[in-house]
Design a protein around this motif. Structure first.
Motif, PDB file in Angstrom:
ATOM      1  N   ASN A 316     -58.669 134.216  -7.118  1.00  0.00           N
ATOM      2  CA  ASN A 316     -58.716 135.675  -7.280  1.00  0.00           C
ATOM      3  C   ASN A 316     -57.492 136.380  -6.704  1.00  0.00           C
ATOM      4  OD1 ASN A 316     -61.064 136.134  -8.781  1.00  0.00           O
ATOM      5  ND2 ASN A 316     -62.361 135.826  -6.988  1.00  0.00           N
ATOM      6  N   LYS A 317     -56.693 135.661  -5.943  1.00  0.00           N
ATOM      7  CA  LYS A 317     -55.447 136.232  -5.426  1.00  0.00           C
ATOM      8  C   LYS A 317     -54.295 136.076  -6.412  1.00  0.00           C
ATOM      9  CE  LYS A 317     -56.638 135.348  -0.575  1.00  0.00           C
ATOM     10  NZ  LYS A 317     -56.305 134.536   0.637  1.00  0.00           N
ATOM     11  N   LEU A 326     -58.448 136.957 -20.072  1.00  0.00           N
ATOM     12  CA  LEU A 326     -58.594 137.819 -18.899  1.00  0.00           C
ATOM     13  C   LEU A 326     -57.716 139.059 -19.018  1.00  0.00           C
ATOM     14  CD1 LEU A 326     -59.721 138.402 -16.111  1.00  0.00           C
ATOM     15  CD2 LEU A 326     -58.012 136.858 -15.144  1.00  0.00           C
ATOM     16  N   GLU A 327     -56.501 138.897 -19.524  1.00  0.00           N
ATOM     17  CA  GLU A 327     -55.644 140.069 -19.721  1.00  0.00           C
ATOM     18  C   GLU A 327     -56.259 141.007 -20.755  1.00  0.00           C
ATOM     19  OE1 GLU A 327     -50.914 140.778 -20.370  1.00  0.00           O
ATOM     20  OE2 GLU A 327     -51.977 139.788 -22.012  1.00  0.00           O
ATOM     21  N   LYS A 328     -56.848 140.439 -21.790  1.00  0.00           N
ATOM     22  CA  LYS A 328     -57.489 141.241 -22.837  1.00  0.00           C
ATOM     23  C   LYS A 328     -58.677 142.013 -22.278  1.00  0.00           C
ATOM     24  CE  LYS A 328     -60.062 140.752 -27.168  1.00  0.00           C
ATOM     25  NZ  LYS A 328     -60.586 139.777 -28.182  1.00  0.00           N
ATOM     26  N   HIS A 329     -59.469 141.376 -21.431  1.00  0.00           N
ATOM     27  CA  HIS A 329     -60.663 142.028 -20.885  1.00  0.00           C
ATOM     28  C   HIS A 329     -60.319 143.079 -19.853  1.00  0.00           C
ATOM     29  CE1 HIS A 329     -63.696 138.620 -22.028  1.00  0.00           C
ATOM     30  NE2 HIS A 329     -63.057 139.104 -23.053  1.00  0.00           N
ATOM     31  N   GLY A 330     -59.219 142.896 -19.142  1.00  0.00           N
ATOM     32  CA  GLY A 330     -58.832 143.854 -18.119  1.00  0.00           C
ATOM     33  C   GLY A 330     -59.508 143.587 -16.790  1.00  0.00           C
ATOM     34  N   SER A 331     -59.023 144.235 -15.749  1.00  0.00           N
ATOM     35  CA  SER A 331     -59.555 144.053 -14.397  1.00  0.00           C
ATOM     36  C   SER A 331     -60.476 145.213 -14.039  1.00  0.00           C
ATOM     37  CB  SER A 331     -58.400 143.959 -13.387  1.00  0.00           C
ATOM     38  OG  SER A 331     -58.893 143.807 -12.083  1.00  0.00           O
ATOM     39  N   HIS A 332     -61.754 144.915 -13.932  1.00  0.00           N
ATOM     40  CA  HIS A 332     -62.746 145.948 -13.619  1.00  0.00           C
ATOM     41  C   HIS A 332     -63.510 145.643 -12.336  1.00  0.00           C
ATOM     42  CE1 HIS A 332     -62.011 147.446 -17.685  1.00  0.00           C
ATOM     43  NE2 HIS A 332     -62.258 146.229 -18.144  1.00  0.00           N
ATOM     44  N   HIS A 333     -63.694 144.366 -12.041  1.00  0.00           N
ATOM     45  CA  HIS A 333     -64.514 143.958 -10.900  1.00  0.00           C
ATOM     46  C   HIS A 333     -63.687 143.392  -9.740  1.00  0.00           C
ATOM     47  CE1 HIS A 333     -67.139 143.632 -14.519  1.00  0.00           C
ATOM     48  NE2 HIS A 333     -68.027 144.187 -13.729  1.00  0.00           N
ATOM     49  N   HIS A 334     -62.368 143.316  -9.918  1.00  0.00           N
ATOM     50  CA  HIS A 334     -61.493 142.703  -8.916  1.00  0.00           C
ATOM     51  C   HIS A 334     -61.911 141.258  -8.646  1.00  0.00           C
ATOM     52  CE1 HIS A 334     -59.862 146.689  -8.320  1.00  0.00           C
ATOM     53  NE2 HIS A 334     -61.064 147.142  -8.088  1.00  0.00           N
ATOM     54  N   ASP A 335     -62.406 140.623  -9.692  1.00  0.00           N
ATOM     55  CA  ASP A 335     -62.859 139.235  -9.634  1.00  0.00           C
ATOM     56  C   ASP A 335     -62.523 138.630 -10.993  1.00  0.00           C
ATOM     57  OD1 ASP A 335     -64.442 136.884  -9.960  1.00  0.00           O
ATOM     58  OD2 ASP A 335     -65.828 137.564  -8.417  1.00  0.00           O
ATOM     59  N   HIS A 336     -61.587 137.702 -11.019  1.00  0.00           N
ATOM     60  CA  HIS A 336     -61.111 137.169 -12.297  1.00  0.00           C
ATOM     61  C   HIS A 336     -62.229 136.540 -13.125  1.00  0.00           C
ATOM     62  CE1 HIS A 336     -57.166 138.206 -11.171  1.00  0.00           C
ATOM     63  NE2 HIS A 336     -56.806 137.113 -10.526  1.00  0.00           N
ATOM     64  N   PHE A 337     -63.194 135.922 -12.473  1.00  0.00           N
ATOM     65  CA  PHE A 337     -64.256 135.222 -13.201  1.00  0.00           C
ATOM     66  C   PHE A 337     -65.310 136.203 -13.715  1.00  0.00           C
ATOM     67  CE2 PHE A 337     -62.318 132.360 -10.124  1.00  0.00           C
ATOM     68  CZ  PHE A 337     -61.783 131.434 -11.002  1.00  0.00           C
ATOM     69  N   LYS A 338     -65.603 137.216 -12.932  1.00  0.00           N
ATOM     70  CA  LYS A 338     -66.514 138.277 -13.378  1.00  0.00           C
ATOM     71  C   LYS A 338     -65.877 139.081 -14.509  1.00  0.00           C
ATOM     72  CE  LYS A 338     -70.262 140.882 -12.744  1.00  0.00           C
ATOM     73  NZ  LYS A 338     -71.641 140.367 -12.958  1.00  0.00           N
ATOM     74  N   ASP A 339     -64.569 139.302 -14.413  1.00  0.00           N
ATOM     75  CA  ASP A 339     -63.882 140.044 -15.466  1.00  0.00           C
ATOM     76  C   ASP A 339     -63.789 139.240 -16.753  1.00  0.00           C
ATOM     77  OD1 ASP A 339     -63.389 142.393 -14.025  1.00  0.00           O
ATOM     78  OD2 ASP A 339     -61.600 141.569 -13.093  1.00  0.00           O
TER      79      ASP A 339
END
Length: 368
Positions: A316-317, A326-339
């Protein structure tokens, strides 16, 4: 509770030390050879051999490092996995072995034999009583339970149902027989969003239980036949299949933790995770997409829970890979796997594992 030790090394190399040598040093520094007596002991090395067409699974060279270390200590190692619940190239032992060999996991390349732990048709299992909150009697591949020592060699990557696949997923789900996998998956049943379905029949081709039919080119799922494995969710190209229950993925994670407890209890165990080629989906897919993050490094610990948390924290860092899902989904949860998979919650598996005494979420990261 005292923090668990997790050992880490990067993928940087020198002219004096290549990656297999660096992995060997990591394992030795983490204490596997000092704390486990391998002499004349059978050692199961649980690994994912990769579905045919997938190229993100761990190279067999890494398995050979572990095999050689065990053999040097007088142990009798074997590589192992259990058959899959879904239709694919690993649904029975013959296809599974051919897949393992084609993907490079032969006795000649790894230095040991491959045993499919739950036998020819996935029915060779041992019932392990654990009296858990969700599982009373785990159904584990017999060869896994016959071993004296258990080692997990994990490819850390994303997963459409559990958030990510690390040590707990590799052990709990991976060591379950076909009936065990069905038991873990059956808490939730998916349904089709009719307005999105394009009638491509990808779900139908990947359903091992004849649960999917078509009416006017729209897929329908018969919940009386469906076991909730989620394979249709993963293969749908337009996200037209979704789970009926918000709690299903959490319950799946709880069951995986309890199955992991069944595998590990009452015998020595050690765990290694390589955070590389972090594809968004499991290596059970017959393809692998662009990694969602750059390669991170190699981790090892006696505590599989701390290992998973350390790998997730390190992942996640990392920056998001350009062009990835992941780039397509965007960062919403500050968690790559949740995003990557918003309907998942990997922390539920960790929390339940800690609750049942499987390991510790607090860790000390030791860099070598």
């Amino acid at each position: 509770m005292e923090k668990s030790k997790v050992y880490y090394t990067s993928f940087r190399t020198t002219f004096q030390e290549n990656l297999p040598q660096k992995l060997k040093r990591l394992i030795k520094t983490a204490g596997m050879l000092e704390q486990i007596d391998f002499q004349n002991k059978y050692a199961a090395i649980k690994i994912h051999f990769g579905e045919l067409g997938n190229l993100s699974f761990l190279r067999p060279n890494y398995a050979k490092v572990v095999v050689d270390l065990v053999k040097d200590q007088g142990g009798k190692p074997f590589l192992t996995d259990c058959n899959t619940l879904y239709v694919g190239s690993r649904k029975n032992a013959l296809d599974h072995l051919e897949t393992a060999y084609e993907n490079g996991f032969s006795p000649f390349s790894t230095g040991c034999h491959v045993l499919i732990a739950d036998g020819l048709k996935g029915t060779d299992e041992l019932l392990v009583p654990i009296d858990g909150e969700y599982i009373k009697e785990a159904k584990i591949g017999r060869a896994v339970m016959d071993a004296d020592i258990f080692i997990s060699l994990n490819h850390f990557k994303g997963h459409e149902s559990t958030g990510f696949g690390g040590a707990l997923k590799n052990i709990g789900m991976g060591c379950g027989s076909r009936a065990g996998k069905m038991e873990m998956h059956n808490s939730g049943k998916p349904h089709v969003i009719e307005s999105l379905c394009i009638g491509c029949r990808a779900c139908y081709k990947n359903c091992a239980h004849s649960a999917i039919t078509f009416e006017e080119r729209i897929a329908y799922i018969n919940h009386n036949r469906c076991v909730g494995c989620g394979r249709c969710i993963g293969v749908c190209p337009v996200d037209a299949v979704e789970s009926d229950f918000d709690e299903a993925n959490d319950i799946l994670n709880y069951k995986i933790a309890e199955y992991t407890q069944a595998v590990l209890k009452d015998r020595p165990h050690f765990h290694i995770s390589l955070v590389m080629d972090v594809s968004p989906y499991c290596d059970c897919h017959a393809e692998n997409d662009i990694p969602i993050i750059p390669d991170v490094g190699m981790f090892a610990s006696f505590d599989p829970v701390a290992l998973d948390v350390a790998c997730a924290d390190a992942a996640n860092k990392q920056p998001v890979m350009a062009g990835s899902i992941l780039e397509k989904h965007g960062s919403h949860h500050h968690d790559h796997f949740k995003d990557t998979h918003p309907d998942t919650n990997w922390k539920s598996s960790v929390e339940h594992a800690v609750k049942i005494g499987l390991g510790n979420s607090e860790y000390e990261l030791i860099t070598i």
